[in-house]
Design an enzyme around this catalytic site. Structure first.
Site, PDB file in Angstrom:
ATOM      1  N   LYS A  95       0.834  -1.207   0.000  1.00  0.00           N
ATOM      2  CA  LYS A  95       0.000   0.000   0.000  1.00  0.00           C
ATOM      3  C   LYS A  95       0.866   1.254   0.000  1.00  0.00           C
ATOM      4  CE  LYS A  95      -3.681  -2.475   2.361  1.00  0.00           C
ATOM      5  NZ  LYS A  95      -4.085  -3.014   3.677  1.00  0.00           N
ATOM      6  N   GLN A 113      -4.693  -1.695   9.829  1.00  0.00           N
ATOM      7  CA  GLN A 113      -4.653  -3.050   9.271  1.00  0.00           C
ATOM      8  C   GLN A 113      -5.294  -4.052  10.229  1.00  0.00           C
ATOM      9  OE1 GLN A 113      -3.503  -3.825   6.147  1.00  0.00           O
ATOM     10  NE2 GLN A 113      -4.117  -5.927   6.486  1.00  0.00           N
ATOM     11  N   ASP A 151     -11.463   2.440   4.462  1.00  0.00           N
ATOM     12  CA  ASP A 151     -11.807   1.013   4.493  1.00  0.00           C
ATOM     13  C   ASP A 151     -13.324   0.811   4.440  1.00  0.00           C
ATOM     14  OD1 ASP A 151      -9.824  -0.957   4.533  1.00  0.00           O
ATOM     15  OD2 ASP A 151      -9.260  -0.483   6.597  1.00  0.00           O
TER      16      ASP A 151
END
Ligand code: GUN
Length: 293
Positions: free
Chosen positions: A52, A96, A119
């Protein structure tokens, strides 16, 4: 033999579009910024976070990579999230998953500024997806599945989509997304999971199967009708003595046998995976545009 849907090539097309949007923002003196927070040293998570960060740099985005020790407390993590919420150079924040067990993940997600929740995990964004309010953020993997289908010219409208798995990252949001009364949606969606009866009977009636059940090679030829489209969201590491690493990544679909029956199928790796990162970048640019208005 099925047509292979090339996620890497489709992701490249997405990046081409994003570069144009990023250039326009930069011309206005604005650089989209993404912060990725990793707690602990899970090897798979580290690899995701690295890719990422790398993609942010390739696109010229501002990238913040926070790697916190495995013993980070809830209070420390909340304090870091609060800093990022208030940092005007950061438009998107991703923590994460999964975090270490002392962390209450749901509370961390609730602490995110919903406008920076790229997200799409915050309750406000989940609600907006259910409501069909497109000002919210949709989780990246479901968005990537939809975009793959659209770019591969597979008609979703009126199709029977069977989703395997009911997670908050894949199954539930992809079902909500594809059943929306909207372009590139309008599907008839069935969700099956580990407790479903007659699972194979249901998957055999699918025009499109989306497999996110988290079990290597779960979907066999017997689950698939001739000509169905199969999207494989799984990433499972399995032992393989024939390769130097001793293991390799496989999907939730038994690719070789299912490819004999499907009309189109995504490979693992090189299918949904590259699209998930592309959609994260797209959500970050969207967050930046919304913040800049
Ligand atoms: N872990 C696996 N997939 C994801 C994702 O899409 N977002 C986050 N934050 N963690 C993940």
């Amino acid at each position: 033999m099925a047509r292979i849907i090339d996620g890497r090539a489709i992701a490249e097309g997405v990046y081409g579009q994003l570069r144009g949007e990023i250039a326009e923002l930069k011309a206005r003196g604005i650089t989209p910024g993404l912060a990725v927070v990793l707690v602990g040293d899970d090897q798979a998570s580290r690899a995701y976070v690295r890719s990422k960060d790398k993609m942010c740099r390739e696109l010229g985005l501002h990238s913040v990579k926070l790697e916190l020790p495995a013993n980070t407390t809830q209070e420390e993590l909340l304090a870091r999230v609060d800093e990022l919420n208030r940092d005007n150079a950061v438009h998107g924040i991703l923590v994460q998953s999964p975090p270490p067990k002392q962390i209450d993940e749901a509370a961390i997600i609730r602490a995110l500024d919903p406008g920076k929740d790229v997200d799409g995990f915050h309750p406000l964004n989940v609600a907006k997806l259910a409501l069909g309010d497109d000002s919210g953020f949709v989780p990246c993997t479901p968005l990537g599945c939809q975009r793959l289908l659209v770019e591969a010219r597979i008609d979703i409208d009126g199709a029977h989509v069977v989703v395997l798995g009911r997670s908050m990252i894949v199954g539930k949001p992809v079902a909500l997304l594809l059943m929306q009364k909207a372009r590139h949606a309008n599907a008839t969606v069935t969700v099956v999971h580990s407790r479903s009866r007659n699972l194979q009977e249901i998957t055999r009636s699918a025009d499109i199967i989306i497999a996110g059940i988290g079990q290597a090679h779960f979907v066999k030829a017997g689950h698939v009708r001739d000509g169905a489209v199969v999207i494989d969201v799984g990433i499972n590491r399995v032992d393989d003595a024939s390769v130097p690493r001793g293991s390799r990544l496989v999907g939730d679909v038994a690719f070789d046998e299912v490819a004999q029956k499907a009309s189109a199928i995504t490979p693992v790796p090189g299918g949904v995976g590259p699209m998930t990162i592309a959609m994260l970048m797209a959500n970050t640019v969207k967050a930046c545009r919304q913040a800049a208005r």
